[in-house]
Design an enzyme around this catalytic site. Structure first.
Site, PDB file in Angstrom:
ATOM      1  N   GLY A  64       0.788  -1.240   0.000  1.00 45.37           N
ATOM      2  CA  GLY A  64       0.000   0.000   0.000  1.00 45.37           C
ATOM      3  C   GLY A  64       0.813   1.280   0.000  1.00 45.37           C
ATOM      4  N   ASP A  92       2.306  -1.439 -10.349  1.00 44.51           N
ATOM      5  CA  ASP A  92       3.624  -1.838  -9.831  1.00 44.51           C
ATOM      6  C   ASP A  92       3.661  -3.364  -9.675  1.00 44.51           C
ATOM      7  OD1 ASP A  92       6.155  -1.300  -8.873  1.00 44.51           O
ATOM      8  OD2 ASP A  92       5.512  -0.926  -6.815  1.00 44.51           O
ATOM      9  N   ASP A 149      -5.001  -6.004  -5.266  1.00 47.43           N
ATOM     10  CA  ASP A 149      -3.858  -6.916  -5.121  1.00 47.43           C
ATOM     11  C   ASP A 149      -4.374  -8.286  -4.704  1.00 47.43           C
ATOM     12  OD1 ASP A 149      -0.589  -6.180  -4.658  1.00 47.43           O
ATOM     13  OD2 ASP A 149      -1.297  -8.183  -4.121  1.00 47.43           O
ATOM     14  N   LYS A 207       5.490  -0.381 -13.923  1.00 46.43           N
ATOM     15  CA  LYS A 207       6.836  -0.881 -13.616  1.00 46.43           C
ATOM     16  C   LYS A 207       7.181  -1.892 -14.697  1.00 46.43           C
ATOM     17  CE  LYS A 207       7.499  -3.817 -10.286  1.00 46.43           C
ATOM     18  NZ  LYS A 207       7.420  -4.056  -8.870  1.00 46.43           N
TER      19      LYS A 207
HETATM   20  C1  LIG Z   1       6.071  -4.635  -5.698  1.00 47.58           C
HETATM   21  S1  LIG Z   1       4.514  -5.044  -5.073  1.00 47.58           S
HETATM   22  C2  LIG Z   1       3.689  -3.536  -5.160  1.00 47.58           C
HETATM   23  C3  LIG Z   1       4.159  -2.516  -4.184  1.00 47.58           C
HETATM   24  C4  LIG Z   1       3.243  -1.354  -4.065  1.00 47.58           C
HETATM   25  N1  LIG Z   1       3.298  -0.532  -5.241  1.00 47.58           N
HETATM   26  C5  LIG Z   1       3.566  -0.484  -2.878  1.00 47.58           C
HETATM   27  O1  LIG Z   1       3.943   0.654  -3.032  1.00 47.58           O
HETATM   28  O2  LIG Z   1       3.390  -0.924  -1.754  1.00 47.58           O
HETATM   29  C6  LIG Z   1       3.814  -5.971  -6.365  1.00 47.58           C
HETATM   30  C7  LIG Z   1       2.463  -6.530  -6.053  1.00 47.58           C
HETATM   31  O3  LIG Z   1       1.894  -7.120  -7.209  1.00 47.58           O
HETATM   32  C8  LIG Z   1       0.960  -8.075  -6.748  1.00 47.58           C
HETATM   33  N2  LIG Z   1       0.527  -8.983  -7.810  1.00 47.58           N
HETATM   34  C9  LIG Z   1       1.252  -9.802  -8.563  1.00 47.58           C
HETATM   35  N3  LIG Z   1       0.480 -10.488  -9.431  1.00 47.58           N
HETATM   36  C10 LIG Z   1      -0.781 -10.055  -9.228  1.00 47.58           C
HETATM   37  C11 LIG Z   1      -2.042 -10.347  -9.826  1.00 47.58           C
HETATM   38  N4  LIG Z   1      -2.161 -11.210 -10.824  1.00 47.58           N
HETATM   39  N5  LIG Z   1      -3.126  -9.722  -9.371  1.00 47.58           N
HETATM   40  C12 LIG Z   1      -3.033  -8.818  -8.366  1.00 47.58           C
HETATM   41  N6  LIG Z   1      -1.878  -8.507  -7.775  1.00 47.58           N
HETATM   42  C13 LIG Z   1      -0.761  -9.098  -8.197  1.00 47.58           C
HETATM   43  C14 LIG Z   1       1.714  -8.780  -5.662  1.00 47.58           C
HETATM   44  O4  LIG Z   1       0.855  -9.425  -4.772  1.00 47.58           O
HETATM   45  C15 LIG Z   1       2.491  -7.637  -5.032  1.00 47.58           C
HETATM   46  O5  LIG Z   1       1.888  -7.233  -3.854  1.00 47.58           O
END
Ligand SMILES: C[S@@+](CC[C@H](N)C(=O)[O-])C[C@H]1O[C@@H](n2cnc3c(N)ncnc32)[C@H](O)[C@@H]1O
Length: 487
Positions: free
Chosen positions: A342, A402, A362, A442
């Site tokens: 978040g 992201d 997410d 990203k």
């Molecule tokens: C790097 S983190 C994001 C960080 C966020 N931008 C922050 O500032 O806290 C990437 C996220 O992508 C989510 N993710 C990956 N594949 C996904 C999908 N198919 N559907 C939803 N979320 C996904 C992961 O669960 C992860 O929490």
């Protein structure tokens, strides 16, 4: 008398007499003439006077007629003007009456509004009082909770170190379980995982789970952060040390070493001086998460995020990018794909302010962020668009993304799956982003990044690939800034 006729005196006398008579006659004639003259003059005068009078009468008649016509006209005009004035007066009267009615209505409406306002004020005051009381109660509860000792703390008090480390669950290979749980926690990297969520996943009772967490901490594999979650104390489990699994020593030179039997820590052949082990360890460390963790702990942005209450260091990437490119603005409706834990949502919420809206999606659990909507779902779920419109009601101004897959350590695989996630996100974006809107993606840099960049270039007015300062140097992530959606 006949005597007088021969006498000259008589004759003279006679002549005198006749002259006198003549004179008398002349005088009489004169008188007569004067009189007649007078009469004539009088009659001429009278006639002239008559004529003048007649003329005067005619003129007077004419003037009177004219006057009458003029008077008639004036009267007509006056009557018209009066009619007009009366009409005006009537209209004005009507208007005044209508105004009176409107004013009356307005006054009634104002009275109603004032009444409502007063009621609302009363209600708001009551609500405020209620909230204050609730807040006080919550604070008291919090204080009470803070003062409360958790079960884990009781165990820590009561159990010896041996009992904590030697914790054993019936009929369970504890070494295997320790490795598995540690690996799972490592999967959550610096975000960590709430212990109750992990125990649910592992189908462990909370008692066994909590004892296991204590054991893992004593073994030095994890750290536990005591946090208040929904009014109850629990622990966030964070990885400290990657477990040594058999997988991790798969390529160790010792397994095929011909002199392994002669190897000892203090002997001539020793792991301390073995160049094969040194080479292997260095190669392994480069690819292992341990290295990442060491880096992460030293990391400036991670510390800053901790100090400033941001949930991830990623917050600073968005802050930096937004400062340069104004992807998100005040009042914007923002959709955050892959939002856990978040950090970006926290930043976006601050930027959009009261008039904006932020929704995050997410597949992982995200703790509530006040004023936002978080949907726990995969971006590939069928009803995702419906959910987005349910929240925003209209198209959004910005989509930020992201997304990261569960990394495998094999860069080509991770890169390909990350780009694939981005294409799925673009499909969502195309349905929910308004014309002229902005996006941020990203990108794990690799062989498909250029293709993705050109794909986005066709959809936006301006597209740029960049790497913010807050992004770690060794990480191969880039950010694709897309401004002005062409629709
Ligand atoms: C790097 S983190 C994001 C960080 C966020 N931008 C922050 O500032 O806290 C990437 C996220 O992508 C989510 N993710 C990956 N594949 C996904 C999908 N198919 N559907 C939803 N979320 C996904 C992961 O669960 C992860 O929490």
């Amino acid at each position: 008398m006949k005597g007088w006729e021969n006498n000259s005196d008589f004759m003279v006398k006679k002549e005198i007499v006749s002259a006198a008579n003549l004179k008398k006659e002349i005088e009489e004639a004169k008188v007569e003439l004067t009189s007649q003259n007078k009469k004539l003059k009088l009659s001429v005068k009278t006639e002239a006077k008559k004529k003048v009078n007649k003329k005067k009468a005619v003129t007077k008649k004419k003037v009177d007629k004219k006057k009458a016509v003029t008077k008639k006209k004036v009267d007509k005009k006056k009557a018209l003007a009066k009619k007009k004035a009366d009409k005006k007066k009537a209209v004005a009267k009507k208007k005044a009456e209508a105004k009176k009615k409107v004013d009356k209505k307005k006054a009634a409406a104002k009275e109603k509004v004032d009444k409502k306002k007063a009621e609302a004020k009363k209600k708001a005051e009551a609500k405020k009082k209620e909230e204050e009381a609730k807040k006080k109660e919550e604070e008291a509860k919090k204080k009470e909770e803070e003062a409360k000792i958790t079960q884990e703390e009781i165990w820590e008090e009561q159990l010896t170190e041996e009992e904590i480390i030697g914790f054993q669950i019936d009929k369970t290979d504890m070494d295997k379980l320790v490795n598995r749980v540690t690996e799972m926690i490592a999967g959550y990297e610096t975000k960590g995982i709430l212990q109750n969520i992990l125990w649910r996943k592992l189908k462990l009772s909370s008692r066994d789970g909590s004892r296991l967490a204590l054991k893992l901490e004593r073994l030095g594999n994890i750290t536990r952060e005591k946090i208040l979650e929904n009014g109850r104390w629990t622990y966030l489990l964070l990885i400290k040390k990657i477990p040594i699994s058999t997988k991790s020593i798969e390529n160790a030179p010792c397994l095929v070493c011909p002199v392994e039997g002669k190897c000892s820590t203090d002997g001539e052949i020793s792991p301390k001086s073995c160049v094969y082990i040194e080479d292997w360890v260095l190669t392994e460390l480069k690819t292992k998460k341990v290295m990442k963790l060491i880096d992460a702990k030293k990391d400036h942005y991670r510390k800053l995020a901790h100090e400033q209450g941001y949930r991830s260091r990623a917050s600073y990437k968005l802050k930096e990018l937004n400062k340069s490119y104004r992807i998100i603005g005040a009042g914007h409706f923002v959709l955050d794909l892959g939002c856990a834990p978040g950090g970006w949502m926290q930043v976006a919420t601050k930027i959009v302010g009261n008039k904006g809206k932020v929704m995050g999606i997410d597949s992982s659990y995200v703790e509530e962020i006040p004023g936002t909507f978080i949907l726990r779902a995969s971006i590939n779920d069928n009803n995702i668009i419906e959910e987005i419109f349910d929240f925003f009601v209209k198209k959004v101004n910005t989509v930020i993304c992201d997304l990261s897959p569960q990394v495998t350590g094999n860069w080509s695989v991770d890169h390909a799956s990350q780009i694939s996630l981005n294409y799925s996100a673009v499909k969502i974006m195309e349905q929910v982003l308004e014309k002229k809107g902005n996006s941020l993606f990203k990108v794990f840099d690799g062989e498909f990044s250029n293709e993705f960049y050109h794909y986005m270039k066709k959809k936006f007015l301006r597209v740029k690939l960049t790497k913010p300062k807050a992004s770690r140097k060794p990480s191969s992530e880039l950010y694709c800034i897309c401004l002005g959606y062409l629709g």
